[in-house]
Write a protein that holds these residues in place. Structure first.
Motif, PDB file in Angstrom:
ATOM      1  N   SER A 487      54.301  56.035  51.938  1.00 59.52           N
ATOM      2  CA  SER A 487      55.243  56.265  52.988  1.00 59.52           C
ATOM      3  C   SER A 487      56.681  56.779  52.873  1.00 59.52           C
ATOM      4  N   SER A 488      57.203  57.844  53.263  1.00 61.58           N
ATOM      5  CA  SER A 488      58.098  58.219  52.343  1.00 61.58           C
ATOM      6  C   SER A 488      58.696  57.444  51.492  1.00 61.58           C
ATOM      7  N   THR A 489      59.389  56.632  51.372  1.00 64.86           N
ATOM      8  CA  THR A 489      59.931  55.883  50.867  1.00 64.86           C
ATOM      9  C   THR A 489      59.275  55.717  49.613  1.00 64.86           C
ATOM     10  N   GLU A 490      57.868  54.967  50.143  1.00 63.60           N
ATOM     11  CA  GLU A 490      57.254  54.867  47.944  1.00 63.60           C
ATOM     12  C   GLU A 490      56.985  55.748  47.488  1.00 63.60           C
ATOM     13  N   VAL A 491      57.265  56.694  48.129  1.00 68.33           N
ATOM     14  CA  VAL A 491      56.982  57.820  47.329  1.00 68.33           C
ATOM     15  C   VAL A 491      57.746  58.490  47.077  1.00 68.33           C
ATOM     16  N   ASP A 492      59.117  58.380  47.287  1.00 65.61           N
ATOM     17  CA  ASP A 492      60.494  58.834  46.599  1.00 65.61           C
ATOM     18  C   ASP A 492      60.560  58.221  45.602  1.00 65.61           C
ATOM     19  N   ASP A 493      60.172  56.672  45.887  1.00 60.11           N
ATOM     20  CA  ASP A 493      60.742  55.461  44.747  1.00 60.11           C
ATOM     21  C   ASP A 493      60.040  55.395  43.870  1.00 60.11           C
ATOM     22  N   MET A 494      58.358  56.245  44.083  1.00 60.24           N
ATOM     23  CA  MET A 494      57.821  56.687  42.938  1.00 60.24           C
ATOM     24  C   MET A 494      58.348  57.783  41.611  1.00 60.24           C
ATOM     25  N   ILE A 495      58.808  58.765  42.550  1.00 63.29           N
ATOM     26  CA  ILE A 495      59.003  60.089  41.254  1.00 63.29           C
ATOM     27  C   ILE A 495      60.660  59.278  40.735  1.00 63.29           C
ATOM     28  N   ARG A 496      61.138  58.450  41.855  1.00 64.22           N
ATOM     29  CA  ARG A 496      62.596  58.619  40.855  1.00 64.22           C
ATOM     30  C   ARG A 496      61.595  57.629  39.683  1.00 64.22           C
TER      31      ARG A 496
END
Length: 782
Positions: A487-496
């Motif tokens: 999900s977009s949230t998971e991708v955002d969390d991984m990148i951050r």
């Protein structure tokens, strides 16, 4: 010699048997049994019989069509004979009795002909079917041949009767069955060997199809496209050397040109007819399990190139594409449980192999390519209905390794940026250059924009390069997160999380390296502070950048925050501390040049000059603090106050040095002059922002000592007769001080015993001054 004679005799007997009437065979055979070699004769007789049988068979085959034509003519004759029979009978009966006899003979002939025709009618299908069998065997159509054998054995031969050629045929039927079974099995072995060699090509075709046509994901479409359009031509007709000329799907060779499954179907049908289906199924599954173990064994150097991984995946995909096709095109040769069992075995070995081999990789580009290849591999097999969640879980594990490799690469990149930086503000001479730099990193300064060109940006090349590298790192993290079904949230969390690691670990260490690097001067440290200040201010733009590429607002609940921005603040504080330390170290270098003459005489006149070392020190500080104009105000003020305090403390240490045993009034005058020079420097306001005489407070520790110098001047002039000229005695013990030694010396002087009341008052004054100075010294030490 005897054996040659026996063989010749046997040959003679065989010729007699073949040429003599059957009534005379008895004496001939008796001669055989009279001898001792009747067993050898029987073998020769059997061989001669088999030879004649083959000749009979050849003759039958040669004259078969003529025989059929003769039978046809006989059948026609039979009708005419019936008519002839009636006509001739009537006529002969009417003529004479002689003709009756002839008529009887004719009837016998007719009956014999009818019997012959009946027998030939039953033998004719046998011969026709046997001829068809031979044609099928020559054409290698073994399954129809097996059906022909079954019909010949169960239907035609029993009706034909007990003829010699029928017996020969009946004896040959089991042999032909064995021949068909062995030939089919041989073809199956060839098929299995070929399919093992070409599994990688089959897998490559399937993966290319999914890559170029992702909309075809799904077992039915792929299977129909790749495998169901069979041409009944064996794979031996297509060798590896001809792959370049194969034509299949647009851009890739079709699997129908790679695989012909007819040997499998043919062998399955043959073994089913023979009642050996279980034997065939067990053999096929056993051989395919062996091939699966070979396919799942990776090469030792697979991790070195992407091509090594690609060959590994192609073979596996090819293997399971074949098994899936066999599952859907045969009835029970393999079943779903068998295929799932093979896939479970394969999946565990694949995951283990990838974990092992990927751990050797230190190239992020190769890891990224491997990730994309694994995704394609998983999507292809998922299209055939195989569960692949473990592969995507493993991709998340590899992502941790990918992140570590990225951190190592960016550590090298940041070090290069640091080493190449000139630690100087960036000069820009045109609007284009200005916009170029401000587009690389967020920077807004209305006052600077109003200034004419040429002008300077406050930061060095380090800032835009680091900011660009931070974005490049984020892009690299995003590339790995693509196609992982996150999900977009998971991708955002991984990148951050990865970006936080980059800031707090990699960039933090690099900034410490820049601060602690050898030959880093105050100007470089000042530029580091300015650079980190601008980078810290740009971090909220970095937050927006991540949100824009992930489509996740930064204020989302439970979203990971970019706490790594504190790295710049910590680096700035470390640089500030390093500035304070470096300034004090530089001051100490100047103070080491201080060479006070503690026994100097009182100088004549009033204009005593400050020490040379102090004049150089103040000039250095003025030059240094002029560079601090771009620093935050508190940093410059703290550095200036720290330097002044360090000078004051150092001068006090010079005054209280236990090695100094005697101090003259001339030395005190010089020290007083140097302190006043320092105070003059402080009053001049070398750094803006101090209120009033705040900077003068740095010299408050030494001022009380020096304020008593004037008293000593007056006192020692009036007491000139009673003290050695301009002399203070200093004990070696650090717990004493010059004033206490002065008191002890005065008490030991016998001259004071002759003083009257005036002298005693003067002694009380000295004791009071000593007490005050003791208090000051105690305060200094505390």
């Amino acid at each position: 010699m005897a054996s040659l004679e026996t063989a010749a005799e046997h040959e003679r007997i065989l010729r007699e048997i073949e040429s003599t009437d059957t009534n005379c065979i008895g004496p001939t055979l008796r001669s055989v049994y009279d001898g001792q070699e009747h067993g050898l004769f029987m073998e020769k007789l059997d061989a001669r019989i088999r030879n004649h049988d083959r000749e009979i068979e050849k003759m039958c085959n040669h004259h078969f069509q003529g025989f059929v034509d003769s039978i046809t003519e006989l059948l026609k004759v039979r009708g005419e004979a019936q008519k002839l029979k009636v006509t001739e009978t009537n006529r002969h009966l009417q003529e004479n009795g002689k003709e009756v006899k002839e008529l009887r003979q004719c009837r016998v002939q007719q009956r014999n002909i009818a019997t012959t025709i009946d027998k030939l009618t039953h033998c004719l299908p046998v011969l026709e079917m046997y001829s068809r069998l031979q044609e099928q065997m020559r054409a290698k159509r073994y399954y129809p041949a097996l059906r022909t054998l079954e019909q010949l054995e169960q239907t035609c031969l029993p009706k034909a009767g007990q003829y010699r050629f029928c017996s020969i045929m009946a004896e040959n039927i089991p042999k032909l069955r064995i021949q068909i079974r062995d030939t089919a099995m041989s073809q199956l072995r060839d098929f299995l060997e070929s399919i093992r060699k070409h599994s990688d090509k089959i897998g490559e075709t399937a993966m290319k199809q999914v890559h170029k046509h992702p909309e075809t994901l799904g077992m039915t479409v792929i299977t129909n496209t790749l495998l169901l359009q069979l041409k009944h031509t064996w794979i031996e007709k297509h060798t590896v050397e001809h792959h370049h000329s194969w034509i299949g799907l647009p851009g890739v060779p079709g699997a129908q040109d790679l695989v012909d499954f007819s040997p499998v179907y043919r062998c399955l049908h043959i073994y089913t007819v023979l009642g050996l289906r279980d034997v065939f199924e067990n053999y096929y599954r056993k051989q395919r399990r062996k091939q699966a173990r070979l396919v799942l064994q990776p090469h030792s150097n697979m991790h070195e190139t992407l091509e090594g991984y690609r060959r590994y995946f192609n073979q596996i995909v090819g293997f399971f594409v074949v098994e899936d096709h066999v599952l859907h095109t045969t009835q029970g040769l393999v079943n779903r449980a068998y295929v799932e069992e093979l896939w479970e075995l394969a999946l565990s070995k694949i995951v283990a192999a990838l974990r092992t081999h990927s751990s050797y990789c230190d190239d992020p580009d190769l890891v990224l390519d491997l990730k994309n290849l694994i995704v394609l591999f998983a999507d292809t097999l998922q299209g055939y209905g195989f569960p692949v969640s473990q592969l995507f879980d493993m991709l998340l594990e590899i992502r941790e390794q990918y992140g570590e490799i990225l951190l190592k690469r960016w550590n090298i990149t940041f070090r290069q940026v640091i080493d190449q930086d000139n630690y100087s503000p960036i000069p820009v001479s045109t609007e284009k250059e200005y916009r170029q730099y401000t587009s690389q990193c967020p920077f807004q300064d209305p006052e600077l924009e109003k200034l004419p060109f040429p002008k300077k940006l406050p930061f060095s090349e380090f800032v835009p390069k680091v900011y660009c590298q931070l974005k490049e790192f984020i892009y690299a993290c995003l590339k790995y997160s693509e196609d992982l079904h996150l999900s977009s949230t998971e991708v955002d969390d991984m990148i951050r999380k990865s970006t936080n690691l980059l800031l707090t670990r990699t960039l933090s260490h690099c900034l410490q390296y820049a601060i602690k690097k050898k030959n880093v001067g105050l100007a470089e440290l000042v530029q580091v502070i300015i650079n980190t200040t601008h980078l810290e201010q740009s971090c909220h733009f970095l937050e927006e950048f991540i949100s824009n590429i992930t489509n996740v607002p930064p204020d989302t609940v439970n979203a990971t925050k970019l706490y790594g921005t504190s790295t710049f603040k910590d680096a700035r504080h470390a640089a500030e501390a390093e500035i304070y330390t470096s300034l004090n170290a530089k001051i100490d270098q100047f103070l080491q040049l201080a060479d006070y003459d503690w026994m100097a005489a009182v100088p004549g006149g009033e204009n005593l000059a400050a020490s040379d070392y102090l004049i150089d020190l103040i000039a250095f500080l003025k030059s240094t603090f002029s560079v601090f104009t771009n620093l935050p105000g508190k940093v410059a003020q703290t550095a200036c106050m720290s330097s002044c305090k360090h000078i004051s403390t150092s001068l006090m240490q010079l005054l209280l040095d236990p090695e100094v045993r005697q101090i003259s009034m001339g030395a005190l005058h010089q020290l007083d002059t140097d302190v006043k020079e320092c105070e003059s420097f402080a009053r001049a306001g070398p750094v803006a922002g101090f209120q009033g005489d705040t900077l003068l407070l740095a010299f408050m520790n030494i001022d009380p000592f020096l304020s008593l110098i004037d008293f000593f001047k007056i006192f020692f002039i009036s007491a000139w007769l009673f003290f050695p000229p301009c002399l203070f005695l200093c004990p070696p013990q650090p717990t004493h001080n010059p004033i206490s030694r002065m008191k002890e010396t005065s008490r030991k002087n016998n001259v004071f015993a002759q003083f009257r009341k005036t002298d005693r008052d003067r002694q009380k004054l000295i004791d009071t001054v000593i007490k005050q100075l003791r208090n000051l010294i105690a305060q200094h030490h505390t």
